[in-house]
Design a protein around this motif. Structure first.
Motif, short mmCIF file in Angstrom:
data_model
loop_
_atom_site.label_atom_id
_atom_site.label_comp_id
_atom_site.label_asym_id
_atom_site.label_seq_id
_atom_site.Cartn_x
_atom_site.Cartn_y
_atom_site.Cartn_z
N ALA A 29 0.83 -1.21 0.00
CA ALA A 29 0.00 0.00 0.00
C ALA A 29 0.86 1.26 0.00
N TYR A 30 1.93 1.25 0.79
CA TYR A 30 2.80 2.43 0.83
C TYR A 30 3.58 2.60 -0.48
N SER A 31 3.89 1.50 -1.15
CA SER A 31 4.55 1.59 -2.45
C SER A 31 3.62 2.23 -3.48
N ILE A 32 2.32 1.88 -3.39
CA ILE A 32 1.33 2.51 -4.27
C ILE A 32 1.26 4.00 -3.97
N ALA A 33 1.21 4.34 -2.68
CA ALA A 33 1.12 5.75 -2.28
C ALA A 33 2.33 6.53 -2.76
N ALA A 34 3.51 5.95 -2.63
CA ALA A 34 4.73 6.63 -3.08
C ALA A 34 4.71 6.85 -4.58
N THR A 35 4.20 5.86 -5.32
CA THR A 35 4.12 5.99 -6.77
C THR A 35 3.15 7.10 -7.17
N ILE A 36 2.05 7.23 -6.44
CA ILE A 36 1.11 8.32 -6.69
C ILE A 36 1.81 9.67 -6.51
N ARG A 37 2.59 9.78 -5.44
CA ARG A 37 3.30 11.04 -5.18
C ARG A 37 4.37 11.30 -6.25
N GLN A 38 5.02 10.25 -6.71
CA GLN A 38 6.05 10.41 -7.74
C GLN A 38 5.44 10.93 -9.05
N VAL A 39 4.23 10.45 -9.37
CA VAL A 39 3.56 10.90 -10.59
C VAL A 39 3.13 12.35 -10.48
N GLY A 40 2.83 12.78 -9.26
CA GLY A 40 2.51 14.18 -9.05
C GLY A 40 1.06 14.55 -9.24
N PHE A 41 0.15 13.73 -8.69
CA PHE A 41 -1.26 14.12 -8.72
C PHE A 41 -1.43 15.44 -7.97
N PRO A 42 -2.22 16.37 -8.50
CA PRO A 42 -2.40 17.67 -7.83
C PRO A 42 -2.95 17.51 -6.41
N SER A 43 -2.66 18.46 -5.57
CA SER A 43 -3.01 18.38 -4.15
C SER A 43 -4.51 18.43 -3.89
N ASP A 44 -5.29 18.90 -4.88
CA ASP A 44 -6.73 18.99 -4.66
C ASP A 44 -7.46 17.69 -5.02
N TRP A 45 -6.71 16.65 -5.39
CA TRP A 45 -7.33 15.36 -5.67
C TRP A 45 -7.66 14.63 -4.36
N ASP A 46 -8.77 13.89 -4.37
CA ASP A 46 -9.19 13.06 -3.25
C ASP A 46 -8.64 11.65 -3.51
N VAL A 47 -7.54 11.32 -2.83
CA VAL A 47 -6.86 10.05 -3.07
C VAL A 47 -6.89 9.22 -1.79
N LYS A 48 -7.40 7.98 -1.90
CA LYS A 48 -7.43 7.08 -0.74
C LYS A 48 -7.04 5.67 -1.17
N ILE A 49 -6.25 5.03 -0.31
CA ILE A 49 -5.85 3.64 -0.52
C ILE A 49 -6.39 2.82 0.66
N LEU A 50 -7.18 1.80 0.37
CA LEU A 50 -7.67 0.89 1.39
C LEU A 50 -6.74 -0.31 1.45
N ALA A 51 -6.25 -0.62 2.64
CA ALA A 51 -5.37 -1.79 2.83
C ALA A 51 -6.06 -2.75 3.79
N THR A 52 -6.37 -3.95 3.34
CA THR A 52 -7.07 -4.92 4.18
C THR A 52 -6.29 -6.21 4.30
N ASP A 53 -6.46 -6.86 5.45
CA ASP A 53 -5.83 -8.15 5.67
C ASP A 53 -6.62 -8.89 6.74
N LEU A 54 -6.45 -10.20 6.74
CA LEU A 54 -7.10 -11.04 7.73
C LEU A 54 -6.41 -10.97 9.08
N ASP A 55 -5.12 -10.66 9.07
CA ASP A 55 -4.27 -10.70 10.26
C ASP A 55 -4.23 -9.33 10.92
N SER A 56 -4.79 -9.25 12.12
CA SER A 56 -4.86 -7.96 12.81
C SER A 56 -3.49 -7.46 13.24
#
Length: 280
Positions: free
Chosen positions: A128-155
């Motif tokens: 998930a953090y690798s995806i987030a870093a890639t989004i920042r590298q591409v340079g989406f404008p700051s006014d975009w609503d960007v969310k990443i959901l990360a789910t797992d069975l293991d708490s």
């Protein structure tokens, strides 16, 4: 069958019946299929729970588990689930995001200015953090609503993901620009923490993929990599159909290097390198 010589010298006795009992419970609770070649893995992981409760063998633990399923099931599940991940694992996916898909989405959604991505089976959060870093590298404008959901069975791994703290060895191989921009080193030099800029983009939630999903709306991209290898084919068919229901036409699905959708789903077309696009 009796117990093998290997089992006789182990700390705890695990009979064939014990293994079958564990396999049945794992299937009922998680959908994971534990084949015979997983016996050693099962022993090493469940032995921790036997030890934690001061019990003498696997039979005693299984009796305890059945009697305290409401409180022990989570630890049982957490013990069995495999959590192998790293930053920018399977780099071709992130190259595709950076060079092709994110630029396309940035143009196609320029009016909506909204991006939703799901990391299913997220483990300790590096994907998930690798995806987030890639989004920042591409340079989406700051006014975009960007969310990443990360789910797992293991708490437990979700707690690690929320903290975003990892051993120094986890960043081996990352280039200096990425390290400087997205990570902070601890004072003792033993760990790094993902910077708040990325942590704020990722929302960690516990989810069993085989149960009801409290998820509304669709995602532009779903990552589900090296998860379905633990499920049988019928379960995989159901799971990928559900993923398709949460993607728009043209939405993208990333799966693991040892997985494919041939004979599993007709709702996606392959773009190569375990990248799929929803077509129906």
């Amino acid at each position: 069958m009796g117990e093998s010589a290997e089992e006789e010298v182990r700390e705890f006795l695990m009979t064939d019946d014990d293994f079958r009992h564990i396999s049945r419970l794992a299937g009922e609770l998680t959908g994971i299929v534990l084949a015979d070649h997983k016996r050693s893995m099962v022993y090493s992981r469940i032995a921790r729970r036997v030890r934690a409760h001061g019990l003498n063998n696997f039979r005693e633990y299984l009796d305890y588990l059945e009697a305290h399923l409401d409180t022990e099931a989570t630890d049982f599940i957490n013990s069995l689930t495999t959590n192998l991940t790293s930053f920018f694992r399977e780099k071709h996916h992130f190259n595709f995001l950076r060079e092709t898909l994110f630029p396309q989405l940035r143009f196609a959604k320029k009016d909506e200015k909204k991006l939703r991505i799901w990391s299913a089976g997220s483990s300790t959060g590096q994907e998930a953090y690798s995806i987030a870093a890639t989004i920042r590298q591409v340079g989406f404008p700051s006014d975009w609503d960007v969310k990443i959901l990360a789910t797992d069975l293991d708490s437990n791994v979700l707690d690690t993901g929320r903290r975003g703290v990892y051993p120094m060895s986890s960043i081996d191989g990352l280039d200096d620009a990425v390290l400087k921009r997205f990570f902070m080193q601890s004072k003792d030099g033993r760990t790094v923490q993902v910077k708040e800029e990325l942590r704020n983009m990722v929302h960690f939630k516990r989810l069993n993929l085989l149960e009801a999903w409290p998820i509304t709306g669709t995602f532009d991209i779903i990552f589900c990599r090296n998860v379905v290898i633990y499920f049988n084919k019928d379960t995989q068919k159901v799971l990928f159909d559900r993923f398709a229901n949460h993607l728009p036409l043209g939405g993208h699905l990333m799966i693991g290097h040892s997985e494919n959708l041939q004979g599993i789903s007709t709702r996606f077309e392959s773009l190569g390198q375990t990248i799929y696009r929803k077509v129906k």
